[in-house]
Write an enzyme that holds these catalytic residues in place. Sequence first.
Site, PDB file in Angstrom:
ATOM      1  N   HIS A  26       0.842  -1.209   0.000  1.00  0.00           N
ATOM      2  CA  HIS A  26       0.000   0.000   0.000  1.00  0.00           C
ATOM      3  C   HIS A  26       0.873   1.254   0.000  1.00  0.00           C
ATOM      4  O   HIS A  26       1.437   1.650   1.022  1.00  0.00           O
ATOM      5  CB  HIS A  26      -0.948   0.001   1.211  1.00  0.00           C
ATOM      6  CG  HIS A  26      -1.902   1.144   1.202  1.00  0.00           C
ATOM      7  ND1 HIS A  26      -3.134   1.083   0.574  1.00  0.00           N
ATOM      8  CD2 HIS A  26      -1.799   2.398   1.690  1.00  0.00           C
ATOM      9  CE1 HIS A  26      -3.750   2.255   0.707  1.00  0.00           C
ATOM     10  NE2 HIS A  26      -2.958   3.072   1.383  1.00  0.00           N
ATOM     11  N   HIS A  35       1.303   5.293  -2.085  1.00  0.00           N
ATOM     12  CA  HIS A  35       0.764   6.293  -3.034  1.00  0.00           C
ATOM     13  C   HIS A  35       1.952   7.047  -3.622  1.00  0.00           C
ATOM     14  O   HIS A  35       2.488   7.953  -2.977  1.00  0.00           O
ATOM     15  CB  HIS A  35      -0.119   7.325  -2.321  1.00  0.00           C
ATOM     16  CG  HIS A  35      -1.291   6.774  -1.567  1.00  0.00           C
ATOM     17  ND1 HIS A  35      -2.590   6.930  -2.002  1.00  0.00           N
ATOM     18  CD2 HIS A  35      -1.375   6.084  -0.395  1.00  0.00           C
ATOM     19  CE1 HIS A  35      -3.416   6.358  -1.119  1.00  0.00           C
ATOM     20  NE2 HIS A  35      -2.694   5.845  -0.137  1.00  0.00           N
ATOM     21  N   GLU A  41      -7.768   4.134  -8.273  1.00  0.00           N
ATOM     22  CA  GLU A  41      -8.665   4.496  -7.182  1.00  0.00           C
ATOM     23  C   GLU A  41      -9.969   5.088  -7.685  1.00  0.00           C
ATOM     24  O   GLU A  41      -9.988   5.991  -8.523  1.00  0.00           O
ATOM     25  CB  GLU A  41      -7.964   5.498  -6.261  1.00  0.00           C
ATOM     26  CG  GLU A  41      -8.709   5.713  -4.969  1.00  0.00           C
ATOM     27  CD  GLU A  41      -7.835   6.408  -3.945  1.00  0.00           C
ATOM     28  OE1 GLU A  41      -7.472   5.770  -2.944  1.00  0.00           O
ATOM     29  OE2 GLU A  41      -7.489   7.581  -4.167  1.00  0.00           O
ATOM     30  N   SER A  43     -18.583  10.520  -3.753  1.00  0.00           N
ATOM     31  CA  SER A  43     -19.749  10.164  -2.956  1.00  0.00           C
ATOM     32  C   SER A  43     -21.015  10.866  -3.440  1.00  0.00           C
ATOM     33  O   SER A  43     -22.121  10.465  -3.088  1.00  0.00           O
ATOM     34  CB  SER A  43     -19.493  10.522  -1.489  1.00  0.00           C
ATOM     35  OG  SER A  43     -19.242  11.917  -1.367  1.00  0.00           O
ATOM     36  N   HIS A  98     -11.790   4.061  -2.685  1.00  0.00           N
ATOM     37  CA  HIS A  98     -11.099   4.931  -1.739  1.00  0.00           C
ATOM     38  C   HIS A  98     -11.455   4.628  -0.290  1.00  0.00           C
ATOM     39  O   HIS A  98     -10.574   4.320   0.503  1.00  0.00           O
ATOM     40  CB  HIS A  98     -11.327   6.417  -2.075  1.00  0.00           C
ATOM     41  CG  HIS A  98     -10.653   7.328  -1.097  1.00  0.00           C
ATOM     42  ND1 HIS A  98     -11.336   7.964  -0.080  1.00  0.00           N
ATOM     43  CD2 HIS A  98      -9.359   7.664  -0.937  1.00  0.00           C
ATOM     44  CE1 HIS A  98     -10.480   8.672   0.647  1.00  0.00           C
ATOM     45  NE2 HIS A  98      -9.273   8.513   0.145  1.00  0.00           N
ATOM     46  N   HIS A 112      -9.340   1.787   1.797  1.00  0.00           N
ATOM     47  CA  HIS A 112      -9.058   2.305   3.141  1.00  0.00           C
ATOM     48  C   HIS A 112     -10.290   2.050   4.010  1.00  0.00           C
ATOM     49  O   HIS A 112     -11.417   2.250   3.546  1.00  0.00           O
ATOM     50  CB  HIS A 112      -8.809   3.818   3.106  1.00  0.00           C
ATOM     51  CG  HIS A 112      -7.617   4.249   2.312  1.00  0.00           C
ATOM     52  ND1 HIS A 112      -7.705   4.784   1.059  1.00  0.00           N
ATOM     53  CD2 HIS A 112      -6.303   4.243   2.615  1.00  0.00           C
ATOM     54  CE1 HIS A 112      -6.494   5.095   0.610  1.00  0.00           C
ATOM     55  NE2 HIS A 112      -5.618   4.774   1.540  1.00  0.00           N
ATOM     56  N   GLU A 114      -9.855   4.152   9.451  1.00  0.00           N
ATOM     57  CA  GLU A 114      -8.528   4.710   9.733  1.00  0.00           C
ATOM     58  C   GLU A 114      -8.574   5.627  10.946  1.00  0.00           C
ATOM     59  O   GLU A 114      -7.583   5.733  11.672  1.00  0.00           O
ATOM     60  CB  GLU A 114      -8.064   5.480   8.477  1.00  0.00           C
ATOM     61  CG  GLU A 114      -6.732   6.179   8.608  1.00  0.00           C
ATOM     62  CD  GLU A 114      -6.243   6.749   7.284  1.00  0.00           C
ATOM     63  OE1 GLU A 114      -7.010   6.704   6.293  1.00  0.00           O
ATOM     64  OE2 GLU A 114      -5.099   7.238   7.242  1.00  0.00           O
ATOM     65  N   ASP A 120       2.156   3.336   3.124  1.00  0.00           N
ATOM     66  CA  ASP A 120       1.288   4.420   2.675  1.00  0.00           C
ATOM     67  C   ASP A 120       2.155   5.349   1.815  1.00  0.00           C
ATOM     68  O   ASP A 120       3.236   4.945   1.376  1.00  0.00           O
ATOM     69  CB  ASP A 120       0.651   5.134   3.876  1.00  0.00           C
ATOM     70  CG  ASP A 120      -0.822   5.479   3.618  1.00  0.00           C
ATOM     71  OD1 ASP A 120      -1.226   5.523   2.449  1.00  0.00           O
ATOM     72  OD2 ASP A 120      -1.560   5.703   4.591  1.00  0.00           O
TER      73      ASP A 120
HETATM   74  C1  BEZ Z   1     -15.830  12.635  -2.387  1.00  0.00           C
HETATM   75  O1  BEZ Z   1     -17.008  12.489  -2.142  1.00  0.00           O
HETATM   76  O2  BEZ Z   1     -15.405  12.765  -3.518  1.00  0.00           O
HETATM   77  C2  BEZ Z   1     -14.848  12.671  -1.229  1.00  0.00           C
HETATM   78  C3  BEZ Z   1     -15.302  12.540   0.056  1.00  0.00           C
HETATM   79  C4  BEZ Z   1     -14.395  12.551   1.102  1.00  0.00           C
HETATM   80  C5  BEZ Z   1     -13.050  12.683   0.858  1.00  0.00           C
HETATM   81  C6  BEZ Z   1     -12.596  12.812  -0.435  1.00  0.00           C
HETATM   82  C7  BEZ Z   1     -13.495  12.809  -1.480  1.00  0.00           C
HETATM   83 FE   FE2 Z   2      -3.406   5.128   1.790  1.00  0.00          FE
END
Ligand code: BEZ
Ligand code: FE2
Length: 405
Positions: A61, A63, A141, A145, A179, A206, A209, A307
């Site tokens: 893992h 980035h 990734e 949302s 994500h 993830h 966390e 990470d």
């Molecule tokens: C999103 O909805 O794109 C988002 C939400 C939380 C953190 C990063 C992106």
């Molecule tokens: Fe990460």
Amino acid sequence: LKIISSRYTLIGNKIEENIAVAFSNKIEAIGKLEDLKDQFPTAEIVERENTLLMAGLINAHIHLEFSKNSTELNYGNFVNWLNSVIEKRTELVSSCETECIETVLDSLIKSGTTAIGAISSYGFEFEALKKSPIRKVIFNELIGSQPHQVDALWQNFLSRLEESSEFNSDRSTSSIAIHSPYSVHPILIRKAMEIATKRDIPVSTHFMESQAEREWLDSGKGDFKEFFEKFFNGSKPVNSAENFLNGFSKPIAFTHCNYLSDSELQIFKESNHTVSHCPRSNRLLGSRKLDINKLDSLGIEWNISTDGLSSNSSLSLWDELQTALYLHSDREPKEFAFQLLKSVTEIPAKQLNLNSGKIDIGRDSDLLLIDLKDDNFEDLSYIPLHLILRQYRIEKVFIGGDEVV
Ligand code: BEZ
Ligand code: FE2
């Protein structure tokens, strides 16, 4: 075909003495040097006195796109950090182009990392990954949302997934990362899992966390409430932890997992899910210590990974192992060191569906030859501990049998 004869060899949970390994792109034979010479009379032979041969390290893992970060981001609290990532990400990511990523990949290989699970947010590291001899699973990734953004983000994700599939090879696998439960709409998760199941590719995400994530998913409250109000003009969590976990019909590599409930641990156990443990990242972003004793008692497998440099000061697994060794201070160091070495070889190989991570006939020849200077080991079972403590020079690195360092 090559034969390496080292003083010590780490095979499984044992340090063997005066054993040689014959390999092409795969490991062909393990035995006494004289026998292997008879078996492979034309082999190139490397004989080294006080060295140790072991499987190459796997960082499941990481980035790479955030490799330019040094002092730009906020530490100490996960949501503060995330705010600073959102504010600085365009600048940070665009300041590490192909050449910068290449430098990072070179130093990873030199430190003994022969395979990575690269979480890719934008695909900006594809060019460097394509050129590098490192073995890689590219976790494209998926994030988003908000319902009105879902279609555009899905198309963007699909095009990155396909672009990285174009250079699929025995060293490169194009795959999927979701994500997190707070940032990915359930419809996107379902569509991504259909692809992952059909292609039989590993999936990373993830999960749990921070305390803020726990609170937000459980009750729609806490630090994330303000965060979502600021960036997404107020909303509710798009997944509960339970719905999120129910969305996976195959074993998943979950990163972090510092705040799992007992019922979630049971689901992990029953579904053969695994954990990527990033101790330095957790420390810097204010997460509590992962309970590896609980994971071990339930037989849930975990790796050590770094990470990205967005939440670490080093991508060397030796640094991360050393941190883990000191962090889990209730563990007996000598035995724990064997487990830690397994957590960066055999375990992540399984998680990433790789045929490396172990010195065994038929495995891919991803190998490290480590120079133990003139250090002397009366009790061989202390060697793993000293490997982690002393950061010995890596004399040679092989990936798929090719000498790359
Ligand atoms: C999103 O909805 O794109 C988002 C939400 C939380 C953190 C990063 C992106
Ligand atoms: Fe990460």
